[in-house]
Design a protein around this motif. Structure first.
Motif, PDB file in Angstrom:
ATOM      1  N   GLN A  35       0.829  -1.207   0.000  1.00 32.73           N
ATOM      2  CA  GLN A  35       0.000   0.000   0.000  1.00 32.73           C
ATOM      3  C   GLN A  35       0.861   1.252   0.000  1.00 32.73           C
ATOM      4  OE1 GLN A  35      -0.402  -2.561   2.161  1.00 32.73           O
ATOM      5  NE2 GLN A  35      -2.531  -2.860   2.667  1.00 32.73           N
ATOM      6  N   ILE A  36       1.948   1.243   0.778  1.00 35.98           N
ATOM      7  CA  ILE A  36       2.818   2.418   0.881  1.00 35.98           C
ATOM      8  C   ILE A  36       3.438   2.728  -0.473  1.00 35.98           C
ATOM      9  CG2 ILE A  36       4.896   3.348   1.953  1.00 35.98           C
ATOM     10  CD1 ILE A  36       4.328   1.453   4.310  1.00 35.98           C
ATOM     11  N   ILE A  50      -5.555   7.698  -0.721  1.00 39.44           N
ATOM     12  CA  ILE A  50      -5.535   7.514   0.727  1.00 39.44           C
ATOM     13  C   ILE A  50      -5.611   6.032   1.045  1.00 39.44           C
ATOM     14  CG2 ILE A  50      -6.533   9.750   1.318  1.00 39.44           C
ATOM     15  CD1 ILE A  50      -9.221   8.325   1.683  1.00 39.44           C
ATOM     16  N   CYS A  51      -5.080   5.698   2.192  1.00 38.23           N
ATOM     17  CA  CYS A  51      -5.165   4.345   2.716  1.00 38.23           C
ATOM     18  C   CYS A  51      -5.703   4.471   4.141  1.00 38.23           C
ATOM     19  CB  CYS A  51      -3.793   3.677   2.716  1.00 38.23           C
ATOM     20  SG  CYS A  51      -3.837   1.997   3.337  1.00 38.23           S
ATOM     21  N   PHE A  74      -8.212  -1.711   5.147  1.00 35.60           N
ATOM     22  CA  PHE A  74      -8.499  -2.679   4.089  1.00 35.60           C
ATOM     23  C   PHE A  74      -7.159  -3.160   3.540  1.00 35.60           C
ATOM     24  CE2 PHE A  74     -11.814   0.653   3.866  1.00 35.60           C
ATOM     25  CZ  PHE A  74     -12.885  -0.094   4.331  1.00 35.60           C
ATOM     26  N   SER A  75      -6.752  -4.356   3.891  1.00 37.42           N
ATOM     27  CA  SER A  75      -5.449  -4.866   3.439  1.00 37.42           C
ATOM     28  C   SER A  75      -5.399  -4.917   1.919  1.00 37.42           C
ATOM     29  CB  SER A  75      -5.211  -6.266   3.994  1.00 37.42           C
ATOM     30  OG  SER A  75      -5.094  -6.210   5.388  1.00 37.42           O
ATOM     31  N   ASN A  76      -4.314  -4.386   1.367  1.00 38.90           N
ATOM     32  CA  ASN A  76      -4.030  -4.393  -0.073  1.00 38.90           C
ATOM     33  C   ASN A  76      -4.940  -3.487  -0.896  1.00 38.90           C
ATOM     34  OD1 ASN A  76      -2.073  -6.305   0.549  1.00 38.90           O
ATOM     35  ND2 ASN A  76      -3.461  -8.004   0.121  1.00 38.90           N
ATOM     36  N   TYR A  77      -5.663  -2.559  -0.269  1.00 37.17           N
ATOM     37  CA  TYR A  77      -6.536  -1.662  -1.024  1.00 37.17           C
ATOM     38  C   TYR A  77      -6.295  -0.224  -0.608  1.00 37.17           C
ATOM     39  CZ  TYR A  77      -9.075  -5.812  -2.451  1.00 37.17           C
ATOM     40  OH  TYR A  77      -9.400  -7.020  -2.978  1.00 37.17           O
ATOM     41  N   VAL A  78      -6.369   0.675  -1.580  1.00 36.13           N
ATOM     42  CA  VAL A  78      -6.294   2.117  -1.340  1.00 36.13           C
ATOM     43  C   VAL A  78      -7.404   2.779  -2.154  1.00 36.13           C
ATOM     44  CG1 VAL A  78      -3.816   2.125  -0.875  1.00 36.13           C
ATOM     45  CG2 VAL A  78      -4.614   2.517  -3.184  1.00 36.13           C
ATOM     46  N   PHE A  79      -7.744   4.003  -1.778  1.00 31.37           N
ATOM     47  CA  PHE A  79      -8.709   4.793  -2.535  1.00 31.37           C
ATOM     48  C   PHE A  79      -7.939   5.810  -3.350  1.00 31.37           C
ATOM     49  CE2 PHE A  79     -11.193   3.329   1.083  1.00 31.37           C
ATOM     50  CZ  PHE A  79     -12.356   2.886   0.470  1.00 31.37           C
ATOM     51  N   ALA A  80      -8.240   5.925  -4.640  1.00 27.17           N
ATOM     52  CA  ALA A  80      -7.567   6.883  -5.513  1.00 27.17           C
ATOM     53  C   ALA A  80      -8.596   7.801  -6.138  1.00 27.17           C
ATOM     54  CB  ALA A  80      -6.791   6.148  -6.606  1.00 27.17           C
ATOM     55  N   CYS A  81      -8.262   9.076  -6.196  1.00 27.26           N
ATOM     56  CA  CYS A  81      -9.140  10.077  -6.787  1.00 27.26           C
ATOM     57  C   CYS A  81      -8.604  10.412  -8.175  1.00 27.26           C
ATOM     58  CB  CYS A  81      -9.177  11.321  -5.902  1.00 27.26           C
ATOM     59  SG  CYS A  81     -10.334  12.550  -6.510  1.00 27.26           S
TER      60      CYS A  81
END
Length: 191
Positions: A35-36, A50-51, A74-81
């Motif tokens: 995620q990082i 964001i994570c 949420f492991s292995n997930y991020v929100f992208a705009c």
């Protein structure tokens, strides 16, 4: 030294930018445990991401001291705009992004209000897993939040301790105030 971008900063920037242009949020699957790196890659190309995080108090197995750790909600997930027109090719070229979640019609946009709700809940500490407060911290007139049981979601005011693992508290429910006994394992101290 926060390695994940703070929800509050991104959402504040999103609120200001939403007046100027239309942006859509998507759920992006990152490589396992990356995620990082995925956030850094998106930041490098100018994508707000964001994570959401949760804090957990854990006890060190050797020293027995309590430590605060942060983990992705949420492991292995991020929100992208992503800005209109949406370009998914830039995500496909990233090393640490696996996919964008969607259905048979392609990637599905997440409403900004849902992402804001998650960020507000993170900032309130709703996802945090903390050890129960000790009986010495729960003084009379302390305010507590009931996390589980039939009165979950209600607030109570401490009246007095009742032994080592319980308290007497006044809970206001259905328009009446009742004094009841609560286990401290179900409580979260609030300001």
């Amino acid at each position: 030294m926060q390695r994940f971008q703070c929800c509050a900063n991104v959402m504040l920037a999103r609120n200001e930018a939403s007046k100027k242009d239309s942006n859509l949020w998507y759920v992006v699957k990152s490589a396992p445990g990356r995620q990082i790196k995925a956030l850094e890659e998106m930041d490098a190309v100018g994508i707000d991401a964001i994570c959401p995080m949760m804090r957990r108090e854990i006890r060190h197995f050797q020293t027995k001291t309590w430590m605060m750790r942060q983990f992705p909600l949420f492991s292995n997930y991020v929100f992208a705009c992503l800005r209109e027109p949406v370009d998914f090719d830039c995500l496909r070229r990233m090393d640490h992004v696996v996919a964008v979640l969607g259905g048979t019609d392609g990637p599905i946009a997440i409403p900004t209000t849902k992402v804001q709700d998650i960020c507000e809940a993170q900032n309130r500490g709703d996802f945090d897993v903390m050890r129960p407060p000790s009986i010495t911290v729960l003084r009379p007139d302390s305010r507590v939040y009931i996390q589980s049981g039939p009165l979950a979601g209600h607030y109570a005011s401490v009246v007095k301790p009742k032994g080592k693992k319980a308290i007497k508290a006044v809970v206001e429910a259905l328009g009446t105030a009742r004094e009841i006994e609560l286990s401290i394992a179900n409580l979260k101290l609030v300001a």
